[in-house]
Write a protein that holds these residues in place. Sequence first.
Motif, mmCIF file in Angstrom:
data_model
loop_
_atom_site.group_PDB
_atom_site.id
_atom_site.type_symbol
_atom_site.label_atom_id
_atom_site.label_comp_id
_atom_site.label_asym_id
_atom_site.label_seq_id
_atom_site.Cartn_x
_atom_site.Cartn_y
_atom_site.Cartn_z
ATOM 1 N N GLY A 19 9.761 -6.886 -19.613
ATOM 2 C CA GLY A 19 10.171 -7.631 -18.422
ATOM 3 C C GLY A 19 10.320 -6.759 -17.191
ATOM 4 N N HIS A 20 10.517 -5.469 -17.397
ATOM 5 C CA HIS A 20 10.641 -4.549 -16.263
ATOM 6 C C HIS A 20 9.292 -4.060 -15.741
ATOM 7 N N SER A 21 8.202 -4.576 -16.274
ATOM 8 C CA SER A 21 6.862 -4.168 -15.820
ATOM 9 C C SER A 21 6.644 -4.334 -14.313
ATOM 10 N N PRO A 22 7.104 -5.434 -13.690
ATOM 11 C CA PRO A 22 6.902 -5.545 -12.243
ATOM 12 C C PRO A 22 7.601 -4.452 -11.436
ATOM 13 N N GLY A 23 8.572 -3.797 -12.038
ATOM 14 C CA GLY A 23 9.266 -2.709 -11.347
ATOM 15 C C GLY A 23 8.366 -1.529 -11.044
ATOM 16 N N LEU A 24 7.208 -1.476 -11.677
ATOM 17 C CA LEU A 24 6.272 -0.392 -11.395
ATOM 18 C C LEU A 24 5.770 -0.446 -9.958
ATOM 19 N N PHE A 25 5.836 -1.620 -9.353
ATOM 20 C CA PHE A 25 5.420 -1.744 -7.953
ATOM 21 C C PHE A 25 6.399 -1.053 -7.002
ATOM 22 N N ARG A 26 7.511 -0.587 -7.519
ATOM 23 C CA ARG A 26 8.457 0.144 -6.669
ATOM 24 C C ARG A 26 7.905 1.490 -6.225
ATOM 25 N N PHE A 27 6.828 1.924 -6.831
ATOM 26 C CA PHE A 27 6.173 3.131 -6.338
ATOM 27 C C PHE A 27 5.639 2.916 -4.927
ATOM 28 N N PHE A 28 5.448 1.657 -4.511
ATOM 29 C CA PHE A 28 5.003 1.353 -3.146
ATOM 30 C C PHE A 28 6.137 1.449 -2.134
ATOM 31 N N ALA A 29 7.327 1.758 -2.596
ATOM 32 C CA ALA A 29 8.475 1.854 -1.697
ATOM 33 C C ALA A 29 8.513 3.193 -0.965
ATOM 34 N N ILE A 30 7.413 3.905 -0.930
ATOM 35 C CA ILE A 30 7.376 5.178 -0.204
ATOM 36 C C ILE A 30 7.329 4.950 1.299
ATOM 37 N N ILE A 31 7.003 3.748 1.710
ATOM 38 C CA ILE A 31 6.975 3.397 3.129
ATOM 39 C C ILE A 31 8.341 2.794 3.483
ATOM 40 N N PRO A 32 9.087 3.423 4.377
ATOM 41 C CA PRO A 32 10.454 2.961 4.663
ATOM 42 C C PRO A 32 10.563 1.489 5.065
ATOM 43 N N ASP A 33 9.584 0.985 5.808
ATOM 44 C CA ASP A 33 9.655 -0.414 6.233
ATOM 45 C C ASP A 33 9.447 -1.394 5.082
ATOM 46 N N LEU A 34 8.846 -0.918 4.010
ATOM 47 C CA LEU A 34 8.611 -1.782 2.851
ATOM 48 C C LEU A 34 9.693 -1.644 1.778
ATOM 49 N N LEU A 35 10.627 -0.744 1.972
ATOM 50 C CA LEU A 35 11.617 -0.445 0.943
ATOM 51 C C LEU A 35 12.383 -1.686 0.485
ATOM 52 N N LEU A 36 13.063 -2.352 1.388
ATOM 53 C CA LEU A 36 13.873 -3.510 1.001
ATOM 54 C C LEU A 36 13.032 -4.677 0.492
ATOM 55 N N PRO A 37 11.928 -5.026 1.154
ATOM 56 C CA PRO A 37 11.112 -6.110 0.584
ATOM 57 C C PRO A 37 10.573 -5.796 -0.811
#
Length: 184
Positions: A115-133
């Motif tokens: 169930g935590h598989s979608p959490g892998l997309f958190r690697f895209f949080a390297i862009i500060p403006d995309l962090l919270l979304p």
Amino acid sequence: MFDEFLYNLYRAIRLDKNLYRDPRNFQNISFLFAGLIIIINGFAGLVAQNTFLETLKTVYGLTDFTETSFIGIIFSAILGWFIWSTLIYIIGVKLFSEKGAIVSFKNVMIVVGYGHSPGLFRFFAIIPDLLLPVIFITEIWIFLSIAAGLKEILNFKSNLKSLGVVIIAFLIILISFVYFTNKI
């Protein structure tokens, strides 16, 4: 073996309920796959954390942060997985189970791991403006993914019931975290 891991990861991200209907997906190798997903999620969370800390440093000039260790990430990811799974097992299997549903703790751990598989997309949080979304969207996605798996293994008739189990477990973790961090 790696192909099977990637295929199950893909199915979990797609919220494919058939992933949880196949008994082969609850064998020992699936437990290891779920653990691997959890550990990779820990590192994805570290990426998001580092982006957040860099933003605090750049925007507000705050610099008094401690670094998270490699072992600390692995330990906290596995501990979090165990706590999530335990709460979901108690709430979903022991308190709100459907008649005739017999589910092992290992199966709940596998569902929570996948169930935590979608959490892998958190690697895209390297862009500060995309962090919270990114954090918000992936967390909702994780809730839905775990709920889809729980609905299948616990034979729940309602999606809301399985989602309710996930949300109650999350709220218990959140309230406990806030309580214990304020005590320290």
